[in-house]
Design a protein around this motif. Sequence first.
Motif, PDB file in Angstrom:
ATOM      1  N   SER A  60     -14.050   5.788  27.490  1.00 11.58           N
ATOM      2  CA  SER A  60     -14.500   5.616  26.121  1.00 11.58           C
ATOM      3  C   SER A  60     -13.901   4.339  25.557  1.00 11.58           C
ATOM      4  CB  SER A  60     -14.094   6.805  25.262  1.00 11.58           C
ATOM      5  OG  SER A  60     -12.690   6.811  25.107  1.00 11.58           O
ATOM      6  N   TYR A  61     -14.354   3.939  24.379  1.00 14.27           N
ATOM      7  CA  TYR A  61     -13.806   2.736  23.767  1.00 14.27           C
ATOM      8  C   TYR A  61     -12.387   3.024  23.292  1.00 14.27           C
ATOM      9  CZ  TYR A  61     -14.721   5.165  19.416  1.00 14.27           C
ATOM     10  OH  TYR A  61     -14.718   6.087  18.407  1.00 14.27           O
ATOM     11  N   HIS A  62     -11.711   1.966  22.926  1.00 18.28           N
ATOM     12  CA  HIS A  62     -10.357   2.130  22.415  1.00 18.28           C
ATOM     13  C   HIS A  62     -10.185   1.285  21.156  1.00 18.28           C
ATOM     14  CE1 HIS A  62      -6.145   2.485  21.988  1.00 18.28           C
ATOM     15  NE2 HIS A  62      -5.868   1.267  22.392  1.00 18.28           N
ATOM     16  N   VAL A  63      -9.529   1.832  20.168  1.00 22.18           N
ATOM     17  CA  VAL A  63      -9.258   1.090  18.942  1.00 22.18           C
ATOM     18  C   VAL A  63      -7.986   0.265  19.149  1.00 22.18           C
ATOM     19  CG1 VAL A  63      -8.642   1.296  16.502  1.00 22.18           C
ATOM     20  CG2 VAL A  63     -10.371   2.811  17.482  1.00 22.18           C
ATOM     21  N   GLN A  64      -8.087  -1.037  18.912  1.00 25.24           N
ATOM     22  CA  GLN A  64      -6.909  -1.908  19.023  1.00 25.24           C
ATOM     23  C   GLN A  64      -6.190  -2.015  17.688  1.00 25.24           C
ATOM     24  OE1 GLN A  64      -5.876  -3.110  21.818  1.00 25.24           O
ATOM     25  NE2 GLN A  64      -7.644  -2.870  23.155  1.00 25.24           N
ATOM     26  N   ASN A  65      -6.960  -2.199  16.643  1.00 25.97           N
ATOM     27  CA  ASN A  65      -6.419  -2.253  15.287  1.00 25.97           C
ATOM     28  C   ASN A  65      -7.388  -1.535  14.372  1.00 25.97           C
ATOM     29  OD1 ASN A  65      -3.943  -3.990  14.891  1.00 25.97           O
ATOM     30  ND2 ASN A  65      -5.200  -5.459  16.024  1.00 25.97           N
ATOM     31  N   LEU A  66      -6.866  -0.709  13.511  1.00 29.86           N
ATOM     32  CA  LEU A  66      -7.713  -0.099  12.490  1.00 29.86           C
ATOM     33  C   LEU A  66      -6.803   0.180  11.287  1.00 29.86           C
ATOM     34  CD1 LEU A  66     -10.296   2.771  13.021  1.00 29.86           C
ATOM     35  CD2 LEU A  66      -9.201   2.264  10.858  1.00 29.86           C
ATOM     36  N   TYR A  67      -6.789  -0.755  10.378  1.00 34.26           N
ATOM     37  CA  TYR A  67      -5.867  -0.595   9.253  1.00 34.26           C
ATOM     38  C   TYR A  67      -6.442  -1.167   7.964  1.00 34.26           C
ATOM     39  CZ  TYR A  67      -4.529  -5.519  10.040  1.00 34.26           C
ATOM     40  OH  TYR A  67      -4.531  -6.884  10.187  1.00 34.26           O
ATOM     41  N   VAL A  68      -5.886  -0.711   6.868  1.00 28.16           N
ATOM     42  CA  VAL A  68      -6.214  -1.289   5.566  1.00 28.16           C
ATOM     43  C   VAL A  68      -4.913  -1.848   4.992  1.00 28.16           C
ATOM     44  CG1 VAL A  68      -8.185   0.177   5.064  1.00 28.16           C
ATOM     45  CG2 VAL A  68      -5.912   0.958   4.441  1.00 28.16           C
ATOM     46  N   SER A  69      -5.054  -2.881   4.194  1.00 28.18           N
ATOM     47  CA  SER A  69      -3.850  -3.454   3.597  1.00 28.18           C
ATOM     48  C   SER A  69      -4.124  -3.873   2.164  1.00 28.18           C
ATOM     49  CB  SER A  69      -3.346  -4.641   4.417  1.00 28.18           C
ATOM     50  OG  SER A  69      -4.193  -5.744   4.254  1.00 28.18           O
ATOM     51  N   TYR A  70      -3.045  -3.970   1.418  1.00 27.41           N
ATOM     52  CA  TYR A  70      -3.179  -4.313   0.003  1.00 27.41           C
ATOM     53  C   TYR A  70      -2.027  -5.238  -0.392  1.00 27.41           C
ATOM     54  CZ  TYR A  70      -3.985  -3.833  -4.995  1.00 27.41           C
ATOM     55  OH  TYR A  70      -4.254  -4.110  -6.309  1.00 27.41           O
ATOM     56  N   ASP A  71      -2.376  -6.373  -0.984  1.00 30.46           N
ATOM     57  CA  ASP A  71      -1.356  -7.310  -1.462  1.00 30.46           C
ATOM     58  C   ASP A  71      -0.941  -6.878  -2.869  1.00 30.46           C
ATOM     59  OD1 ASP A  71      -1.570  -8.870   0.830  1.00 30.46           O
ATOM     60  OD2 ASP A  71      -3.160 -10.098  -0.030  1.00 30.46           O
ATOM     61  N   VAL A  72       0.197  -6.216  -2.957  1.00 31.26           N
ATOM     62  CA  VAL A  72       0.673  -5.786  -4.277  1.00 31.26           C
ATOM     63  C   VAL A  72       0.982  -7.012  -5.126  1.00 31.26           C
ATOM     64  CG1 VAL A  72       2.413  -4.426  -5.498  1.00 31.26           C
ATOM     65  CG2 VAL A  72       1.612  -3.689  -3.252  1.00 31.26           C
ATOM     66  N   THR A  73       1.639  -7.999  -4.504  1.00 31.16           N
ATOM     67  CA  THR A  73       1.836  -9.312  -5.127  1.00 31.16           C
ATOM     68  C   THR A  73       1.586 -10.348  -4.030  1.00 31.16           C
ATOM     69  OG1 THR A  73       4.169  -9.549  -4.543  1.00 31.16           O
ATOM     70  CG2 THR A  73       3.681  -8.332  -6.571  1.00 31.16           C
ATOM     71  N   ASP A  74       1.804 -11.626  -4.365  1.00 27.73           N
ATOM     72  CA  ASP A  74       1.658 -12.679  -3.349  1.00 27.73           C
ATOM     73  C   ASP A  74       2.666 -12.498  -2.221  1.00 27.73           C
ATOM     74  OD1 ASP A  74      -0.346 -13.792  -4.713  1.00 27.73           O
ATOM     75  OD2 ASP A  74       0.797 -15.474  -5.549  1.00 27.73           O
ATOM     76  N   LYS A  75       3.769 -11.778  -2.540  1.00 26.81           N
ATOM     77  CA  LYS A  75       4.849 -11.680  -1.554  1.00 26.81           C
ATOM     78  C   LYS A  75       5.036 -10.290  -0.977  1.00 26.81           C
ATOM     79  CE  LYS A  75       7.480 -15.568  -3.151  1.00 26.81           C
ATOM     80  NZ  LYS A  75       8.791 -16.130  -3.342  1.00 26.81           N
ATOM     81  N   PHE A  76       4.337  -9.321  -1.523  1.00 27.90           N
ATOM     82  CA  PHE A  76       4.582  -7.937  -1.103  1.00 27.90           C
ATOM     83  C   PHE A  76       3.277  -7.289  -0.662  1.00 27.90           C
ATOM     84  CE2 PHE A  76       5.608  -3.401  -2.330  1.00 27.90           C
ATOM     85  CZ  PHE A  76       6.426  -3.184  -1.232  1.00 27.90           C
TER      86      PHE A  76
END
Lengths: 181, 349
Positions: free
Chosen positions: B103-119
């Motif tokens: 079967s296929y494989h997931v290499q990356n599956l994520y969500v991200s959020y920039d709370v600030t420019d640095k965080f």
Amino acid sequence: MCSQIASAQKEMLQLDEANKYVYYQVVDKQGVAADTLYQRGSYFIKMANFKRRPENVVANAIVTKGKFLVYNGSSVVKKEGGEISYTLSIETKDQKYRYKISDFVFTPYTRDRFDNMVPMPGIEVPIEKLASKYSQKEADNYLSQTGMFCQATSRNLKQYMDKISIARVEEPIKKVVTDKW
Amino acid sequence: MKKKLLLLITLATFTYAVQAQDTAKTDPPLMISGSVDTYFKYDFAKHSNIPTSFASDQNSISIGMIDLALKKKVGKAAFVGEMSFGPRGQAQSIPNNATDNNSYHVQNLYVSYDVTDKFNLTGGYMATFMGYEVISPVGNFNYSTSYLFTNGPFQNAGFKATYLFSDKASLMAGIFNDAWNVYTSVSKVNTFGAQLMVAPAKGWTAYINLLTGTLSGTEIDLTTSYQITNAFKLGLNAADFSAAKAVGTGGFSGIALYPQVAVAKDVTLGLRGEYFKTKTGSVTTLGPKPGSSVTAFTLTANLKSGPLTLIPELRLDNNKSLSDGFTKSGGITPTKSASQFILAAVYSF
């Protein structure tokens, strides 16, 4: 036609005495004092949100640094090919000013393990040497995007130096009257 | 004259279009990237001796994987979904190894959020932050993989927070599933991970990594690379792993050095020199038996033509003991050394 446009944008860049690419213009501003032009230039730098604080090398001169992204591919496979750092200098005299965008240096991007495009630390290629490091097509593409960036910056700076109102005028929302007919 | 006029009109139209787009502030488009890789391997013992993660098939023109990644960022929120199809991204990437090999494989599956420019906050299933090498052939200089990579984590599912102090330092800390390389935790989310990034000089970055949990064990890792000149880069990876008590005793430690030199516009040569030592105990590795060691040298060239990279590679591994697993032609007589040749092609887009 597209390749003609790219070529035209690349040709916006000139070579200076040291054979380095620059975007350079002298602009007449009849009836405007050097100090006024300097203040307008400073305001442009402030509003353009340059990361570096401007350095005053000589009186009525502003020098700052910035960088912009250049891209590879198009449509959905378009991605960051790298970033180009540059120096912007603005000098003012009574009734005229000049500006120069120069010292273009390319840093390539690479894909990291999280599928983000990130700079390759430590690799810096002056854009005059792009063709010796990358294919002619890639070099022309980056030079063309540099020309586009310079044109856009020039247009933006001109607005500030002409003191054209930058603030967008909010037009009142037109509402339809539905209770009378 | 006509041509110039036409060009000016086109430029003006283009400028207008760009301005119109600026005004409308459209979202950035969905982006697609990925790679395709294929290889030929020949082990001089006429059977596969060296336990490299990928490039496993002897005397065969074989495939790695097609890797497809979708990415989009709107404002401060972004996602990455990266799936792979093919041996490199399927059974050889571990999660599917024990269940279905097809079967296929997931290499990356994520969500991200920039709370600030640095965080930044990120959650999902991600490529591991540990180590020098990665699964994607685009991210590696050598085509075969090091013992440190093969025996370390490939991916970790979890939630992490990253704070960027400056261009020269950042700190990541996160909580991850109790086992490596699994979409679902065995029972807990109790592996702690952290990464300190420092950039002591221009072109030099160093990552100090820690991953520790009661089931996953503890790995401490240093990954650093220094682009000393535009043509010469030196990378280093050192790691120490101790198995969790719940699993057994033992582990490994090792160090790998990666000098690379660009000899022409499209040609870079690189050497990987690795020393890998297994600890005495009950846990076995993909490498020599517990309490032994191996030294490996891999000479690799990267020949680039646009998005295509040809990778010829010669590798020589030398085990400490005759009983560490290598055998001569015929597969019976033990030997300390093994060698192989690979020619791989990687296309990235």
